[in-house]
Design an enzyme around this catalytic site. Structure first.
Site, PDB file in Angstrom:
ATOM      1  N   GLY A   1       2.097   5.009   3.287  1.00  0.00           N
ATOM      2  CA  GLY A   1       3.141   4.355   2.545  1.00  0.00           C
ATOM      3  C   GLY A   1       3.854   4.830   1.810  1.00  0.00           C
TER       4      GLY A   1
ATOM      5  N   TYR B   1     -13.583  -2.422  10.637  1.00  0.00           N
ATOM      6  CA  TYR B   1     -12.236  -1.862  10.637  1.00  0.00           C
ATOM      7  C   TYR B   1     -11.438  -2.163  11.858  1.00  0.00           C
ATOM      8  CZ  TYR B   1      -8.603   1.943  10.555  1.00  0.00           C
ATOM      9  OH  TYR B   1      -7.233   2.372  10.775  1.00  0.00           O
TER      10      TYR B   1
ATOM     11  N   GLY C   1      -0.764   8.196   0.604  1.00  0.00           N
ATOM     12  CA  GLY C   1      -0.760   8.308   2.328  1.00  0.00           C
ATOM     13  C   GLY C   1       0.417   8.046   2.770  1.00  0.00           C
TER      14      GLY C   1
ATOM     15  N   GLY D   1       0.890  -1.116   0.123  1.00  0.00           N
ATOM     16  CA  GLY D   1       0.050  -0.054  -0.137  1.00  0.00           C
ATOM     17  C   GLY D   1       0.809   1.234   0.156  1.00  0.00           C
TER      18      GLY D   1
END
Length: 264
Positions: A21, A163, A19, A15
């Site tokens: 990553g 989540y 963002g 990922g």
């Protein structure tokens, strides 16, 4: 941000086309490492590699973590390319918005992307002896105990619960994996920062730099060479949800995860 030397190291960040990553990839590259970029969009992968501009120090692989076949394919590709990963950062994930969705394998999407994909990838790379020193699982302070009678949240679905359950699953996995790998490979999980300005967060509280600093420290700080089986809230060691200390829950999750991620 502290300066660490990663010269000669290879770091795989899942990922890493957006963002946290993507920002972490920049930091790791600047510290002298080779970065393996992962994403699901060919266009984002290409843009990230171009932005990093690391020449031979950046390699990239594509896989959609909503498909275990693609996760297995990613592992196959890494092994076939003889990639040796010194540090594995399981960062790929999705946020809490939206209604209940399923992965291509029929699993609740948060559980599949945020947890099962990282489990499958890590297990394969470890089985092939491809991880050299550290595993970092990017989790969250948002945690709720897993309901083993309804892991796929078919009853009373909530995006927040989905989540939080997937993020706690990462921590249970980290703690269960730790004694199997110590002392050669350390395994730690962290909450990088609260509501960083990423595509999943409409109203940020923390900065992206705070999250990168906390994660980069677990990737690179030599002072943490012997630290394993821990959960961090930013830069501080913290205590996760009580279920993480439940050995039976950890073993049960492991058994279920092996069953769900097995190639058929």
């Amino acid at each position: 941000m502290a300066a660490f030397d990663l010269t000669g190291k290879t770091v795989l960040i899942t990922g890493s086309t957006d963002g946290l990553g993507r920002a972490l990839a920049r930091e790791v590259l600047d510290a002298g490492a080779t970065v393996i970029v992962h994403g699901r969009s060919p266009e984002r992968i290409e843009a990230t590699v171009d932005e990093l501009d690391g020449g031979g120090a950046v390699r990239a692989y594509r896989a959609d973590f909503a498909s275990l076949a693609e996760v297995h394919g990613l592992a196959d590709a890494l092994v076939a390319a003889d990639e040796r990963v010194d540090v594995l950062v399981n960062n790929a994930g999705i946020g809490a918005d939206g209604g209940r969705e399923l992965s291509r394998d029929g699993f609740e999407l948060h559980f599949a992307v945020n947890y099962l994909a990282g489990f499958a990838l890590t297990q394969r790379l470890m089985a092939e002896d491809r991880v050299g020193s550290r595993i970092v699982n990017v989790s969250s302070l948002g945690q709720q105990a897993l309901d083993f009678d309804d892991l796929q949240l078919e009853q009373g679905y909530s995006g927040i619960r989905a989540y939080c359950q997937s993020k706690l699953a990462q921590i249970l996995y980290s703690f269960e994996l730790t004694p199997q790998l110590a002392p050669a490979v350390t395994v730690n999980a962290l909450h990088p920062a609260t509501y960083m300005p990423t595509k999943m967060v409409p109203s940020p509280i923390s900065t992206l730099e705070e999250g990168v600093e906390a994660t980069f420290r677990l990737v690179a700080d030599p002072a943490l060479d012997g630290t394993t089986g821990a959960f961090f809230d930013g830069l501080r060691q913290a205590t996760p949800d009580a279920q993480a200390a439940d050995a039976e829950a950890r073993r049960r999750l492991w058994a279920v995860s092996e069953e769900l991620t097995a190639r058929r």
